[in-house]
Design an enzyme around this catalytic site. Structure first.
Site, mmCIF file in Angstrom:
data_model
loop_
_atom_site.group_PDB
_atom_site.id
_atom_site.type_symbol
_atom_site.label_atom_id
_atom_site.label_comp_id
_atom_site.label_asym_id
_atom_site.label_seq_id
_atom_site.Cartn_x
_atom_site.Cartn_y
_atom_site.Cartn_z
ATOM 1 N N ASP A 1 40.157 55.339 40.751
ATOM 2 C CA ASP A 1 40.814 54.324 41.791
ATOM 3 C C ASP A 1 41.535 55.472 42.599
ATOM 4 O O ASP A 1 42.412 56.270 41.828
ATOM 5 C CB ASP A 1 41.587 52.857 41.490
ATOM 6 C CG ASP A 1 41.597 51.869 42.436
ATOM 7 O OD1 ASP A 1 42.361 52.403 43.477
ATOM 8 O OD2 ASP A 1 40.986 50.879 42.268
ATOM 9 N N TYR B 1 33.646 47.111 57.830
ATOM 10 C CA TYR B 1 33.641 46.720 56.438
ATOM 11 C C TYR B 1 32.045 46.310 56.530
ATOM 12 O O TYR B 1 31.385 46.538 55.315
ATOM 13 C CB TYR B 1 34.493 45.419 56.070
ATOM 14 C CG TYR B 1 34.381 44.881 54.684
ATOM 15 C CD1 TYR B 1 34.628 45.795 53.667
ATOM 16 C CD2 TYR B 1 33.821 43.654 54.381
ATOM 17 C CE1 TYR B 1 34.471 45.233 52.346
ATOM 18 C CE2 TYR B 1 33.581 43.032 53.301
ATOM 19 C CZ TYR B 1 34.022 43.980 52.141
ATOM 20 O OH TYR B 1 33.895 43.254 50.870
ATOM 21 N N GLY C 1 41.407 47.590 41.460
ATOM 22 C CA GLY C 1 41.465 46.386 42.381
ATOM 23 C C GLY C 1 41.342 45.099 41.906
ATOM 24 O O GLY C 1 41.302 44.901 40.718
ATOM 25 N N ARG D 1 43.832 37.438 53.140
ATOM 26 C CA ARG D 1 42.863 36.517 52.752
ATOM 27 C C ARG D 1 43.294 34.979 52.461
ATOM 28 O O ARG D 1 44.610 34.870 52.413
ATOM 29 C CB ARG D 1 41.853 36.895 51.787
ATOM 30 C CG ARG D 1 40.867 38.011 52.085
ATOM 31 C CD ARG D 1 39.987 38.456 50.996
ATOM 32 N NE ARG D 1 40.768 39.420 50.062
ATOM 33 C CZ ARG D 1 40.163 39.980 49.183
ATOM 34 N NH1 ARG D 1 38.852 39.914 48.993
ATOM 35 N NH2 ARG D 1 40.819 40.883 48.238
#
Length: 323
Positions: free
Chosen positions: A34, A152, A13, A192
């Site tokens: 991952d 989250y 990530g 984002r």
């Protein structure tokens, strides 16, 4: 503290790949785990061929890690695996919850079995839409458990709780609450604020500011965040530590700064605010400064300029006519 061998979950990530890179630079042997639901193989391109780096494709939330660590052991297990942007955890709500619940427990089990220190990458989202500013570690938050961000927020709050429970079992645990982090390798499509503004500015598209733009954010460059994570991992504080930049920026001012640094002609366009979008988000980093000797060093202008440059270099060159 020097770590000889580390396991990084979510190591492909955005933050995880930078953490892998920094540990390798410090001489640590790194196993990156991952499942690539949001991580990217290209984030690890510079690490391929490094004899001290190993990549394993695995979903830490699906099953315990039983085939790692027993032969050589780890002295650090860092759990970063989780979708982290609203775009991704809206798309992967159950995977997000599993990463914070079963994934955290599986990583803790490995740390317990191998005698490793355990580092949880938690988040400022545990504070929700805060009523206290700036947010100290002892603030308990204002979180909507059934809101759009709940998968989250609550996954990370549970992750902190189970980490604390394993601490009571004798595992050496550390918790870092990461505030807004930006820098090279952020996915342009993750929704984002910073990567969205940069993508729009580089294309001369309208830069979309949610609400009136008076809400604030504090932005920490990924290099500072990684230094902070390793300071938490190496330190002696078991309780959570905020890792972020205490300099607040209005979102509207940030949009204008990105436009300026990108040399863009983009207009600023206001759109509806997202539900449960915090009005203010700013860390109190007194604990990190006093107990870890850590503070951010990269100012927003410098960090955003390098991030914009890196993003511009990632874009494919235009194809010449007739080819």
């Amino acid at each position: 503290m020097f770590f000889h061998r580390a396991l990084i979950t979510g190591g492909a990530g955005f933050v995880g790949s930078h953490l892998c890179e920094e540990l390798l630079a410090r001489g640590t042997r790194v196993v990156c785990l991952d499942d690539f639901c949001t991580g990217r193989r290209e984030n690890l391109a510079a690490l391929r061929g490094n004899p001290r780096f190993e990549l394993m494709e695995r979903d830490i939330g699906a099953a315990p890690v039983l085939d790692l660590g027993d032969r050589e052991g780890f002295d650090l297990v860092a759990h970063l695996a989780s979708p982290a942007s609203p775009e991704h955890y809206f798309r992967l709500p159950l995977a997000t919850l599993r990463a914070g619940s079963a994934g955290t427990e599986h990583a803790l089990e490995l740390a317990e079995r191998t005698g490793a220190r355990f580092l949880l990458a938690s988040t400022s989202e545990v504070y929700g839409d805060p009523l206290v500013h700036p947010q100290p570690e002892d603030y308990r938050g204002n979180v909507n458990p059934v809101g759009p961000r709940a998968v989250y927020d609550e996954a990370k709050r549970y992750a902190e709780a189970i980490t604390t429970a394993y601490r009571a079992r004798g595992v050496t645990t550390r918790i870092a609450r990461i505030f807004n982090t930006y820098g090279p390798r952020m996915r342009a499509d993750d929704g984002r604020m910073v990567p969205t503004f940069i993508r729009q500015a580089l294309r001369d598209e309208p830069i979309t500011v949610t609400g009136d733009g008076e809400q604030t954010r504090s932005l920490c460059h990924v290099d500072d965040t990684v230094r902070g994570l390793l300071a938490v991992a190496s330190g002696e504080r078991a309780d959570p530590v905020n890792i972020g930049n205490p300099d607040e920026l209005r979102v509207r001012d940030l949009a204008e700064l990105v436009r300026e640094l990108a040399g863009s002609r983009s207009p600023i366009e206001h759109i509806a605010a997202a539900p449960d979008d915090p009005r203010r988000r700013c860390p109190d980093i007194a604990v990190a400064v006093a107990e870890l000797g850590w503070r951010p060093e990269i100012d927003a202008r410098t960090g955003l300029r390098s991030t914009i440059t890196a993003r511009a270099e990632e874009r494919p060159a235009p194809v010449a006519p007739g080819r």
